[in-house]
Design a protein around this motif. Structure first.
Motif, short mmCIF file in Angstrom:
data_model
loop_
_atom_site.label_atom_id
_atom_site.label_comp_id
_atom_site.label_asym_id
_atom_site.label_seq_id
_atom_site.Cartn_x
_atom_site.Cartn_y
_atom_site.Cartn_z
N CYS A 1 -32.20 -39.24 68.49
CA CYS A 1 -31.01 -38.45 68.83
C CYS A 1 -31.06 -37.09 68.13
O CYS A 1 -30.80 -36.05 68.75
N LEU B 1 -33.69 -34.93 69.84
CA LEU B 1 -33.21 -34.40 71.12
C LEU B 1 -32.18 -33.29 70.92
O LEU B 1 -32.17 -32.29 71.65
N CYS C 1 -32.50 -29.49 72.04
CA CYS C 1 -31.42 -28.86 72.79
C CYS C 1 -31.02 -27.54 72.14
O CYS C 1 -30.87 -26.52 72.83
N VAL D 1 -29.93 -31.38 79.68
CA VAL D 1 -30.53 -32.71 79.85
C VAL D 1 -30.84 -33.33 78.49
O VAL D 1 -30.60 -34.52 78.26
N SER D 2 -31.36 -32.51 77.57
CA SER D 2 -31.65 -33.00 76.22
C SER D 2 -30.37 -33.43 75.52
O SER D 2 -30.35 -34.46 74.82
N SER E 1 -29.17 -36.75 76.96
CA SER E 1 -30.03 -37.82 76.47
C SER E 1 -29.68 -38.19 75.03
O SER E 1 -29.65 -39.37 74.66
N ALA E 2 -29.39 -37.18 74.21
CA ALA E 2 -28.99 -37.43 72.83
C ALA E 2 -27.66 -38.19 72.77
O ALA E 2 -27.48 -39.08 71.95
N CYS F 1 -26.59 -40.29 75.00
CA CYS F 1 -26.89 -41.68 75.38
C CYS F 1 -27.46 -42.44 74.19
O CYS F 1 -27.08 -43.59 73.94
N CYS F 2 -28.38 -41.81 73.45
CA CYS F 2 -28.94 -42.46 72.24
C CYS F 2 -27.84 -42.74 71.23
O CYS F 2 -27.81 -43.80 70.60
#
Length: 190
Positions: free
Chosen positions: A79, A82, A86, A125-126, A129-130, A132-133
């Motif tokens: 995380c 990412l 970002c 997007v990064s 994704s972070a 979500c982690c």
């Protein structure tokens, strides 16, 4: 060489807009770094207690929890990675927007703007994704907890002891209530 002040002003305004996104990313990095620090501290405490313990059940529970902590730590590290990516992509977007707005030809400005759009999209997007982690890591944090004792309050030793102590206290006469010189007015009288 003439400098178009209105073009420079508009370029700065356009480039500053993603800075607000950077502050959100920095806040997220701080939150995840705090969680990672707590994971590391808990792991160190568990390792020390496990090494000192002779109880095989406790050692097995500690190993299980250490395995969970390792997975949570890896997710937190991913995380943070990412979020750092970002932040770098958003900073690159700011540079690309500024350079794209200050170039002289229309073709150069369009290619810079396209690169800025691509960089900003990858940054978003990064960031997602972070997030979500982060969500998976926080869900894992409560996965190991055992809430079974809350369902059966009679089996908890401290509750049984407090119930027995409460019954003994209510059965005993209150000596403090009969003493006039006692200054325990803040104590409730039962």
């Amino acid at each position: 060489m003439s400098i178009d002040v209105s073009n420079i002003t508009h370029s700065i305004q356009l480039a500053v807009a993603p800075v607000f996104f950077l502050t959100g990313v920095a806040g997220m990095i701080g939150a995840v770094a705090g969680r990672l620090a707590r994971i590391i501290d808990r792991g160190r405490v568990l390792e020390d207690r496990m090494m000192a313990s002779k109880d095989e059940d406790y050692v097995q529970r500690s190993l299980l929890e250490l395995n969970f902590l390792r997975r949570r730590g890896r997710l937190a590290n991913l995380c943070i990675g990412l979020l750092t990516l970002c932040g770098a992509l958003i900073a690159l977007t700011i540079i690309l927007l500024f350079v794209g707005q200050t170039t002289k030809t229309e073709i150069d400005a369009n290619s810079w703007s396209l690169a800025a759009m691509f960089s900003f999209g990858l940054g978003v997007v990064s960031f997602v994704s972070a997030l979500c982690c982060f969500m998976v890591e926080t869900m894992m944090a409560t996965q190991l907890l055992n809430f079974h004792p809350l369902r059966q309050p009679a089996t908890i030793p401290c509750m049984a002891a407090s119930t027995a102590a409460g019954a003994a206290a209510s059965a005993a006469p209150r000596k403090a209530a009969t003493e006039p010189s006692r200054q325990d007015a803040f104590m409730p009288q039962v």
